[in-house]
Design a protein around this motif. Structure first.
Motif, short mmCIF file in Angstrom:
data_model
loop_
_atom_site.label_atom_id
_atom_site.label_comp_id
_atom_site.label_asym_id
_atom_site.label_seq_id
_atom_site.Cartn_x
_atom_site.Cartn_y
_atom_site.Cartn_z
N ASN A 2 5.25 19.47 10.27
CA ASN A 2 6.53 19.44 10.97
C ASN A 2 7.57 18.88 10.00
O ASN A 2 7.46 17.72 9.56
CB ASN A 2 6.41 18.54 12.22
N LEU A 3 8.56 19.71 9.65
CA LEU A 3 9.53 19.32 8.63
C LEU A 3 10.27 18.03 8.99
O LEU A 3 10.53 17.18 8.13
CB LEU A 3 10.54 20.45 8.41
N LYS A 4 10.57 17.87 10.28
CA LYS A 4 11.28 16.66 10.71
C LYS A 4 10.43 15.41 10.45
O LYS A 4 10.93 14.38 9.98
CB LYS A 4 11.62 16.76 12.20
N ASN A 5 9.12 15.51 10.76
CA ASN A 5 8.22 14.38 10.51
C ASN A 5 8.11 14.06 9.02
O ASN A 5 8.09 12.89 8.62
CB ASN A 5 6.83 14.69 11.07
N VAL A 6 8.04 15.13 8.23
CA VAL A 6 7.94 14.94 6.77
C VAL A 6 9.16 14.19 6.24
O VAL A 6 9.03 13.19 5.52
CB VAL A 6 7.82 16.31 6.05
N VAL A 7 10.34 14.65 6.60
CA VAL A 7 11.59 14.03 6.12
C VAL A 7 11.67 12.57 6.58
O VAL A 7 12.01 11.67 5.81
CB VAL A 7 12.82 14.82 6.62
N THR A 8 11.33 12.35 7.87
CA THR A 8 11.41 10.99 8.42
C THR A 8 10.49 10.03 7.69
O THR A 8 10.90 8.92 7.31
CB THR A 8 11.06 11.00 9.93
N MET A 9 9.24 10.41 7.49
CA MET A 9 8.26 9.51 6.88
C MET A 9 8.54 9.26 5.40
O MET A 9 8.34 8.16 4.90
CB MET A 9 6.83 10.05 7.07
N ILE A 10 9.02 10.29 4.69
CA ILE A 10 9.37 10.09 3.28
C ILE A 10 10.55 9.13 3.17
O ILE A 10 10.59 8.25 2.30
CB ILE A 10 9.71 11.44 2.60
N LYS A 11 11.53 9.28 4.08
CA LYS A 11 12.68 8.37 4.08
C LYS A 11 12.25 6.94 4.42
O LYS A 11 12.81 5.96 3.92
CB LYS A 11 13.73 8.83 5.09
N GLU A 12 11.23 6.80 5.27
CA GLU A 12 10.74 5.48 5.65
C GLU A 12 9.93 4.82 4.53
O GLU A 12 9.68 3.62 4.58
CB GLU A 12 9.86 5.59 6.91
N GLY A 13 9.47 5.62 3.56
CA GLY A 13 8.75 5.03 2.43
C GLY A 13 7.36 5.57 2.18
O GLY A 13 6.63 5.06 1.32
N ALA A 14 6.95 6.62 2.90
CA ALA A 14 5.65 7.23 2.64
C ALA A 14 5.66 7.89 1.25
O ALA A 14 6.69 8.42 0.82
CB ALA A 14 5.33 8.27 3.71
N SER A 15 4.52 7.87 0.58
CA SER A 15 4.45 8.41 -0.78
C SER A 15 4.42 9.93 -0.81
O SER A 15 5.02 10.56 -1.68
CB SER A 15 3.20 7.88 -1.50
N ALA A 35 0.83 -1.22 0.00
CA ALA A 35 0.00 0.00 0.00
C ALA A 35 0.87 1.27 0.00
O ALA A 35 1.88 1.34 0.68
CB ALA A 35 -0.92 0.00 1.21
N SER A 36 0.45 2.25 -0.78
CA SER A 36 1.08 3.57 -0.74
C SER A 36 0.42 4.38 0.36
O SER A 36 -0.81 4.38 0.48
CB SER A 36 0.91 4.28 -2.08
N VAL A 37 1.23 5.06 1.17
CA VAL A 37 0.68 5.82 2.31
C VAL A 37 0.91 7.31 2.10
O VAL A 37 2.04 7.75 1.87
CB VAL A 37 1.34 5.36 3.63
N ILE A 38 -0.20 8.08 2.16
CA ILE A 38 -0.15 9.53 2.04
C ILE A 38 -0.58 10.13 3.38
O ILE A 38 -1.71 9.90 3.84
CB ILE A 38 -1.06 10.04 0.92
N PHE A 39 0.31 10.88 4.03
CA PHE A 39 -0.01 11.51 5.31
C PHE A 39 -0.59 12.91 5.10
O PHE A 39 -0.23 13.61 4.14
CB PHE A 39 1.24 11.61 6.19
N THR A 40 -1.47 13.29 6.01
CA THR A 40 -2.03 14.65 6.01
C THR A 40 -1.86 15.22 7.42
O THR A 40 -1.78 14.48 8.40
CB THR A 40 -3.52 14.65 5.63
N SER A 41 -1.83 16.55 7.50
CA SER A 41 -1.69 17.17 8.82
C SER A 41 -2.10 18.64 8.75
O SER A 41 -1.90 19.31 7.73
CB SER A 41 -0.25 17.05 9.31
#
Length: 470
Positions: A84-97, A74-80
Motif C-alpha cells: 500500500n503506497l500510503k503505508n510505505v510513504v508514512t512508515m518511511i517518513k516515520e523512520g523505517a529503513s 534498531a532499524s526496522v524493515i517492513f514486509t508485506s
C-alpha cells in the motif's frame, strides 16, 4: 556480529529467513507474535527488526512505535504481501529503513542490510568527530582546571553531556553554572539546535506562563499578537532554567506536565504543540530540601534530577585560580585590542591569591577586567589597580579564608628507623623549610615560591606530595 529479529505470522517464512541470514553471518531470532517480540527486545536490543506490516495483534504503525520505545536504535524493515503506497510513504517518513514486497529477494535483502549498516557507521563516526572537535574547541573557551574538584566536575560533565538526561547544576552564585550548561549542550547531539537561557528570577508570576509557552492573540489584556514561548524557541535543542527555585507553584505544575507529556499549550490556546527539548536547570539552593518545606514540587525535582552536577566554589578549586587569572587576562586583552597580555605584579598576585572570593569566578573575572584598564608602561598591573575590597584584605586572611594546617598527618610522621634514612631526613628538612617560609609570608604561596626560588606550581606539587594541608 549483527543481530536481527524476524517477526512474521508465518512460521515457514521465519524459518526460511533465519536459515538464509544465519548463513550470511547474522545472528537471527524469530517470533510470530508482536507482544513476544517486544519482550525479546526488552531483554536484548537488536540492530535490525524485519517484520510483516500486518501482524495478528498489531498494525505496522502501532508496532513500529512499540519497537522504537524499547529499542530506539534498531532499524526496522517492513514486509508485506500487498504493498500500500500510503503505508510505505508514512512508515518511511516515520523512520523505517525500508519496505519490501513478498516474496523477498534474498540478495536484495542482504544488500539493504549492508547498506543500512554502512550508513549507521558513517553517522556514528560523524557524531564522534563533531564531539571531539567540540571538546577541543571548548578547551580554549573554558577553564577546565587541574584541581581534584575540577577534574571530578569535568569527568561527570563528559559522562552526562552526550546523553539526553535532564540535569540539575548546583553551585553558589558566580561559580559558572550557565557556562557548564552551555558546555553540556555543545557536547550533545543537540549542539546544532537552539540553546535558550532563561533567568527564572526575572519572570513575574502573571507572565511566566506566556514566556514559557507563548500566548494567542487576545488571550489577556495586552496580548495584541501571537507570541512564541521559550519552549517553542528551544524545540530540538536545550532550554536552561537558571534559579528555577523562584518559579511559582502554578508554573511548576505546567512545567511538569510539559516535560512528562512532551507537549505545550499556549495561554489562551486549545491546540497541543509537540516539543522535544532537553532541560538543564541551575540553582544555588537545595531543591530537595525546599520541596520538603512546600516551596518546590517534589515530583518536579525528581523529573529534573536525572543527573545532578555539583560545581565547587573558587576557594575549593585551590590552584585553579591561577589558570582563571591567565585566562581572563588573555580574553580581556583581546577584547581591548592589546597586542601583549599584561601580568600582575607580585603584590597584586598575592592579594588575588589570599582573597576569599565570595563572588567566586564572576567576581574574579570582573576584578581582572577592571584592573586591565590600569596597566603601567612595563605592561604590569599593580595592586593599586585592584578593587578596594581586595586591597583591604591585604593578605590578612580576612573573611572566610582560614590559616592552613601546616602539620603532617599522623601517617606521615617518621619512625626512628626512617629518620636515619638520608632521603627521609632531606624530606623532613624541606617540609620544615616550606612551612617556615609560608608562615613568614602569611601563607601567600606566590611569595613563598619566589622566596624558595621555585615555580608556584612546583610548590603546590610539593605541598600535595608531602600531604601538607593548604
Amino acid at each position: 556480529m549483527k543481530s536481527i529479529l524476524v517477526v512474521d505470522n508465518q512460521i515457514s517464512f521465519c524459518n526460511l529467513l533465519k536459515k538464509f541470514l544465519t548463513k550470511s553471518g547474522y545472528h537471527v531470532e524469530t517470533t510470530t507474535q508482536a507482544s513476544h517480540a517486544i519482550q525479546i527486545l526488552k531483554k536484548s536490543p537488536f540492530q535490525v527488526v524485519i517484520c510483516d506490516y500486518r501482524l495478528p495483534n498489531a498494525e505496522g504503525n502501532v508496532f513500529f512505535e512499540m519497537i522504537k520505545s524499547v529499542c530506539p536504535d534498531a532499524s526496522v524493515i517492513f514486509t508485506s504481501n500487498q504493498i500500500n503506497l500510503k503505508n510505505v510513504v508514512t512508515m518511511i517518513k516515520e523512520g523505517a529503513s525500508s519496505y519490501l514486497s513478498k516474496p523477498i529477494n534474498p540478495d536484495e535483502l542482504v544488500e539493504i542490510l549492508e547498506e543500512n549498516h554502512s550508513k549507521k557507521k558513517k553517522a556514528e563516526n560523524s557524531v564522534k568527530n563533531i564531539y571531539e572537535q567540540t571538546a577541543n574547541k571548548n578547551q580554549s573557551e573554558y577553564v577546565v582546571g587541574n584541581s581534584k574538584r575540577a577534574r571530578e566536575v569535568q569527568f561527570n560533565l563528559n559522562k552526562v553531556g552526550p546523553t539526553d538526561y535532564s540535569v540539575i547544576i548546583e553551585g553558589d552564585t558566580g561559580t559558572g553554572k550557565e557556562s557548564y550548561a552551555r558546555l553540556i549542550h555543545q557536547i550533545s547531539s543537540r549542539r546544532a539546535q537552539p540553546f535558550i537561557a532563561v533567568d527564572c528570577g526575572c519572570l513575574s508570576k502573571e507572565l511566566a506562563g506566556s514566556e514559557f509557552f507563548g500566548h494567542e492573540k487576545g488571550a489577556f489584556t495586552g496580548a495584541v499578537s501571537h507570541k512564541t514561548g521559550f519552549f517553542e524557541m528551544a524545540n530540538g535543542g536545550t532550554i536552561f532554567l537558571d534559579e528555577i527555585s523562584n518559579l511559582s507553584s502554578d508554573i511548576q505544575m505546567a512545567l511538569l506536565r510539559a516535560l512528562q507529556e512532551k507537549v505545550i499549550r499556549k495561554v489562551g490556546g486549545t491546540k497541543e504543540i509537540p516539543i522535544d527539548v532537553r532541560i538543564i536547570t541551575a540553582t544555588n539552593e537545595d531543591l530537595l530540601a525546599k520541596s520538603e518545606t512546600l516551596g518546590f514540587r517534589e515530583d518536579l525535582f525528581y523529573r529534573l534530577s536525572e543527573f545532578v552536577l555539583k560545581i565547587p566554589t573558587l576557594k575549593e578549586r585551590g590552584e585553579d585560580i591561577f589558570q582563571f587569572i591567565d585566562f581572563f587576562l588573555e580574553k580581556t586583552s583581546e577584547e581591548l585590542g592589546r597586542q601583549e597580555t599584561p601580568k600582575f605584579s607580585d603584590e597584586a598576585m598575592g592579594l588575588l591569591e589570599t582573597y576569599h572570593w565570595p563572588g567566586n569566578i564572576r567576581e574574579l573575572k570582573n576584578a581582572i577586567r577592571s584592573a586591565c584598564l590600569y596597566i603601567d608602561k612595563n605592561n604590569c598591573i599593580s595592586a593599586a589597580s585592584l578593587p578596594d575590597r581586595i586591597r583591604n584584605n591585604n593578605g590578612s586572611l580576612a573573611g572566610t579564608y582560614k590559616v592552613p594546617d601546616l602539620s603532617y598527618h599522623e601517617s606521615k610522621n617518621f619512625s626512628k628507623e626512617e629518620e636515619k634514612d638520608l632521603k627521609s631526613v632531606a624530606l623532613m628538612a624541606e617540609s620544615e623549610k616550606i612551612k617556615e617560609v609560608l608562615k613568614d609570608v602569611k601563607y601567600n604561596k606566590t611569595k613563598a615560591a619566589q622566596k624558595l626560588n621555585i615555580h608556584r606550581k612546583t610548590l603546590y606539587s610539593k605541598l600535595k606530595t608531602m600531604d601538607i594541608a593548604y
